[in-house]
Design an enzyme around this catalytic site. Sequence first.
Site, PDB file in Angstrom:
ATOM      1  N   SER A  16       1.971  -3.287  -4.783  1.00  0.00           N
ATOM      2  CA  SER A  16       2.312  -4.125  -5.640  1.00  0.00           C
ATOM      3  C   SER A  16       2.809  -3.579  -6.993  1.00  0.00           C
ATOM      4  CB  SER A  16       1.024  -4.248  -5.652  1.00  0.00           C
ATOM      5  OG  SER A  16       1.116  -4.715  -6.958  1.00  0.00           O
ATOM      6  N   HIS A  65       5.814  -5.398  -2.980  1.00  0.00           N
ATOM      7  CA  HIS A  65       4.228  -6.509  -2.395  1.00  0.00           C
ATOM      8  C   HIS A  65       4.676  -6.508  -4.575  1.00  0.00           C
ATOM      9  CE1 HIS A  65       0.606  -9.002  -2.184  1.00  0.00           C
ATOM     10  NE2 HIS A  65       0.495  -8.832  -3.310  1.00  0.00           N
ATOM     11  N   ASP A  74       3.499  -9.676  -7.213  1.00  0.00           N
ATOM     12  CA  ASP A  74       2.216 -10.426  -7.707  1.00  0.00           C
ATOM     13  C   ASP A  74       2.280 -11.339  -8.496  1.00  0.00           C
ATOM     14  OD1 ASP A  74       0.177  -7.541  -7.399  1.00  0.00           O
ATOM     15  OD2 ASP A  74      -0.064  -9.627  -6.000  1.00  0.00           O
ATOM     16  N   MET A 126       1.453 -14.236 -10.996  1.00  0.00           N
ATOM     17  CA  MET A 126       0.414 -14.724 -11.652  1.00  0.00           C
ATOM     18  C   MET A 126       1.053 -15.704 -12.824  1.00  0.00           C
ATOM     19  SD  MET A 126      -2.482 -11.460 -11.571  1.00  0.00           S
ATOM     20  CE  MET A 126      -2.088 -10.351 -10.378  1.00  0.00           C
ATOM     21  N   HIS A 143       3.370 -12.879  -3.166  1.00  0.00           N
ATOM     22  CA  HIS A 143       1.347 -13.841  -3.319  1.00  0.00           C
ATOM     23  C   HIS A 143       1.609 -13.912  -4.862  1.00  0.00           C
ATOM     24  CE1 HIS A 143      -2.740 -11.863  -3.666  1.00  0.00           C
ATOM     25  NE2 HIS A 143      -2.498 -13.533  -3.298  1.00  0.00           N
ATOM     26  N   MET A 196      -0.247 -15.866  -6.518  1.00  0.00           N
ATOM     27  CA  MET A 196      -1.630 -16.822  -7.056  1.00  0.00           C
ATOM     28  C   MET A 196      -1.641 -17.719  -7.961  1.00  0.00           C
ATOM     29  SD  MET A 196      -2.942 -12.311  -7.384  1.00  0.00           S
ATOM     30  CE  MET A 196      -1.657 -11.902  -7.431  1.00  0.00           C
ATOM     31  N   MET A 212      -8.287 -10.265   0.425  1.00  0.00           N
ATOM     32  CA  MET A 212      -8.799  -9.736  -1.176  1.00  0.00           C
ATOM     33  C   MET A 212      -9.195  -8.803  -1.306  1.00  0.00           C
ATOM     34  SD  MET A 212      -5.854 -11.156  -2.865  1.00  0.00           S
ATOM     35  CE  MET A 212      -6.244 -10.267  -4.742  1.00  0.00           C
ATOM     36  N   ASP A 234      -5.292  -6.243  -0.108  1.00  0.00           N
ATOM     37  CA  ASP A 234      -4.399  -6.278  -1.628  1.00  0.00           C
ATOM     38  C   ASP A 234      -5.634  -6.364  -2.280  1.00  0.00           C
ATOM     39  OD1 ASP A 234      -2.789  -8.709  -2.795  1.00  0.00           O
ATOM     40  OD2 ASP A 234      -3.087  -6.314  -3.532  1.00  0.00           O
TER      41      ASP A 234
HETATM   42  C1  DX5 Z   1      -4.417  -8.518  -8.121  1.00  0.00           C
HETATM   43  C2  DX5 Z   1      -3.389  -7.858  -6.615  1.00  0.00           C
HETATM   44  C3  DX5 Z   1      -3.294  -6.653  -6.081  1.00  0.00           C
HETATM   45  C4  DX5 Z   1      -3.301  -5.647  -6.686  1.00  0.00           C
HETATM   46  C5  DX5 Z   1      -3.318  -4.341  -6.026  1.00  0.00           C
HETATM   47  O1  DX5 Z   1      -4.625  -9.529  -7.784  1.00  0.00           O
HETATM   48  O2  DX5 Z   1      -3.070  -9.311  -5.923  1.00  0.00           O
HETATM   49  O3  DX5 Z   1      -2.225  -6.772  -5.468  1.00  0.00           O
HETATM   50  O4  DX5 Z   1      -1.561  -5.202  -7.572  1.00  0.00           O
HETATM   51  O5  DX5 Z   1      -3.700  -3.248  -7.585  1.00  0.00           O
HETATM   52  P1  DX5 Z   1      -4.717  -2.407  -6.827  1.00  0.00           P
HETATM   53  O6  DX5 Z   1      -4.148  -1.559  -5.573  1.00  0.00           O
HETATM   54  O7  DX5 Z   1      -4.739  -1.460  -8.161  1.00  0.00           O
HETATM   55  O8  DX5 Z   1      -6.076  -2.846  -6.885  1.00  0.00           O
HETATM   56 ZN    ZN Z   2      -0.923  -8.954  -4.562  1.00  0.00          ZN
END
Ligand code: DX5
Ligand code: ZN
Length: 230
Positions: free
Chosen positions: A11, A36, A38, A40, A69, A71, A140, A176
């Site tokens: 990620s 990946h 993320d 947000m 992903h 969010m 998650m 994840d």
């Molecule tokens: C959290 C993200 C994950 C995160 C994982 O909200 O969706 O993808 O980046 O990070 P680690 O592997 O450090 O938990």
């Molecule tokens: Zn993620």
Amino acid sequence: MFDRTIKIAPSILSADFANFGEECQAIENQGCDWVHVDVMDGHFVPNITFGPATCKAIRPHIKKIMDVHLMIAPVDGFVEQFAEVGADFITAHVEATPHIHRTIQLIKGLEIRAGVAVNPSTPIESIEYLLDMVDLVCIMTVNPGFGGQKFIESQVSKIAKLRSMIGDRPIHIEIDGGVTPKTAPLVARAGANVLVAGSGVFSGGSVGNPSVYGENIKMIRAAAEEAQEQ
Ligand code: DX5
Ligand code: ZN
């Protein structure tokens, strides 16, 4: 035959935000399978990262799968923009909308592979009526918003339940959050095949020292593959 072999998806939330292009090239050169991404919005999760423009900028630096992903909530209004910038998978959260079935229809209608993600407190039964539509289910194993959090062990039984619900449908089970060589065997044994790892891959390395990324990827993969064989 559906490919259920272990995929490692670093990620970029844990990467150098000033250098995404080189970071993506580095993790791909060091053996990752997917990237990946993320997204947000500071509303669905208590953090803000980036949007379609950043995804567009990093796409040319990703030769492999770009796993987006989302969010964010609301989500439907942004799906097309992420499809346009070249996402290979677009995953939306079941908690982000009362009409997640429509969101998955929207993503599939754009000829993009569709994923649905569930937060730690959400029962896996919530996505039962999507199993004939989605290409991926993301469980998650941390509360979304940040990297480097502790793996939530209660989710392991959820993975096993999902694995049995899926049967022989061609659906990836993605995990994840908090994936390390220690937690990877737990999730692989339960049936997961795509392991997202942010801090577990990026910690200790840099684009100037990318072999650490390769070592971290190798260790997580080996731990997961060994468990899969058991
Ligand atoms: C959290 C993200 C994950 C995160 C994982 O909200 O969706 O993808 O980046 O990070 P680690 O592997 O450090 O938990
Ligand atoms: Zn993620």
